[in-house]
Motif scaffolding. Structure first.
Motif, PDB file in Angstrom:
ATOM      1  N   MET A   1       0.845  -1.195   0.000  1.00  0.00           N
ATOM      2  CA  MET A   1       0.000   0.000   0.000  1.00  0.00           C
ATOM      3  C   MET A   1       0.881   1.245   0.000  1.00  0.00           C
ATOM      4  O   MET A   1       1.751   1.405   0.846  1.00  0.00           O
ATOM      5  N   VAL A   2       0.665   2.116  -0.971  1.00  0.00           N
ATOM      6  CA  VAL A   2       1.439   3.350  -1.080  1.00  0.00           C
ATOM      7  C   VAL A   2       0.867   4.385  -0.110  1.00  0.00           C
ATOM      8  O   VAL A   2      -0.343   4.599  -0.042  1.00  0.00           O
ATOM      9  N   ASP A   3       1.745   5.014   0.661  1.00  0.00           N
ATOM     10  CA  ASP A   3       1.319   6.028   1.624  1.00  0.00           C
ATOM     11  C   ASP A   3       1.295   7.389   0.942  1.00  0.00           C
ATOM     12  O   ASP A   3       2.348   7.938   0.595  1.00  0.00           O
ATOM     13  N   LEU A   4       0.092   7.914   0.735  1.00  0.00           N
ATOM     14  CA  LEU A   4      -0.064   9.184   0.037  1.00  0.00           C
ATOM     15  C   LEU A   4      -0.586  10.259   0.981  1.00  0.00           C
ATOM     16  O   LEU A   4      -1.352   9.961   1.900  1.00  0.00           O
ATOM     17  N   PRO A   5      -0.219  11.512   0.745  1.00  0.00           N
ATOM     18  CA  PRO A   5      -0.782  12.597   1.551  1.00  0.00           C
ATOM     19  C   PRO A   5      -2.263  12.772   1.228  1.00  0.00           C
ATOM     20  O   PRO A   5      -2.706  12.400   0.136  1.00  0.00           O
ATOM     21  N   PRO A   6      -3.060  13.309   2.150  1.00  0.00           N
ATOM     22  CA  PRO A   6      -4.478  13.541   1.857  1.00  0.00           C
ATOM     23  C   PRO A   6      -4.650  14.379   0.593  1.00  0.00           C
ATOM     24  O   PRO A   6      -3.866  15.305   0.341  1.00  0.00           O
ATOM     25  N   LEU A   7      -5.664  14.038  -0.199  1.00  0.00           N
ATOM     26  CA  LEU A   7      -5.882  14.739  -1.463  1.00  0.00           C
ATOM     27  C   LEU A   7      -6.138  16.224  -1.232  1.00  0.00           C
ATOM     28  O   LEU A   7      -5.700  17.073  -2.026  1.00  0.00           O
TER      29      LEU A   7
END
Length: 272
Positions: A1-7
């Protein structure tokens, strides 16, 4: 799972806002976006075409589902945010800057693909007609999962006899199996549009009826262009159409909205 910042943080950092001129409305609810991405089924390693990804909300959900995404975006402001997403998913996201109406989708994809898109309201119907039209069938796309204004979505899945039934319904139900997969409340969007939205899912069906798509398009344009008139009036400008009514046993006193998809197909076959 890629950890992305909130959109929302990505949008704020890039100073983005939805463009009314481009028909944009952003979706931030990750759970809702995951549900949309699940509608076409298992997307693991499947090619997906997305139109108008904006800052990449739905794109994130498609990538999370394992898809290989090609996204066509004409808003230059959104490209840096999409580039960051492409870096987070190496080899999984290809971003094409341009107008989706001017791109040959089959040539661009080069393989079978699913279409999943929160379509800009101003081009959604035109793109649907394009995907369902053309003389070559079956298409290269395996399914269409498309967000429309709810009123448009209802017109696509409508049955004969009602005011929502028209050329979009005939075309979609002739060439595919179309169903309303999900309704989306206006409050889910930023900014909230004035109307409700809905997602239509279309899968193509085998066509062996020898009917010209262009003939059926012209026929439905004429018939529904004057939908309150009897067919003998609305079709008189299309050579041979009124005679074809008698040939296939359709009374010329009927109105377009009373004809089933099969009856329109029979009429188009007689004209072809």
């Amino acid at each position: 799972m890629v950890d992305l910042p909130p959109l929302r943080d990505v949008i704020a950092r890039h100073g983005l806002s939805a463009s009314k001129a481009l028909g944009q409305n952003f979706l931030f609810d990750a759970q809702l976006l995951d549900r949309i991405a699940a509608i076409p089924g298992d997307l693991q390693d499947q090619a997906v075409l997305e139109i108008g990804p904006g800052p990449g909300g739905l794109t994130r959900a498609l990538l999370k589902a394992g898809a290989r995404v090609t996204a066509i975006e004409m808003d230059k402001r959104c490209l840096p945010a999409l580039a960051e997403l492409a870096e987070a998913y190496p080899g999984k996201l290809r971003v094409i800057e341009g107008d989706a109406m001017k791109v040959d989708h089959a040539e661009l994809m080069g393989e079978t693909f699913a279409v999943v898109a929160n379509l800009p309201y101003n081009v959604g119907t035109a793109l649907l007609v394009r995907w369902l039209g053309g003389e070559s069938w079956p298409p290269q796309w395996t399914s269409l999962t498309l967000m429309f204004q709810q009123e448009v979505a209802q017109r696509i899945v409508a049955k004969e006899g009602g005011s929502a039934y028209g050329r979009l319904a005939v075309l979609a139900q002739w060439r595919g199996n179309a169903n309303l997969a999900m309704k989306v409340h206006r409050s889910a969007f930023t900014p909230p549009p004035k109307v409700m939205s809905a997602i239509v899912h279309v899968t193509p069906q085998d066509m062996t009826d020898g009917v010209s798509a262009r003939t059926l398009e012209r026929l439905t344009e004429a018939a529904f262009g004057q939908r309150r008139k009897m067919l003998r009036q609305s079709l008189k400008g299309m050579p041979g159409a009124v005679d074809a009514l008698a040939q296939v046993g359709i009374a010329d006193t009927r109105r377009a909205e009373t004809l089933s998809v099969d009856e329109f197909v029979a009429l188009a076959r007689a004209l072809s």
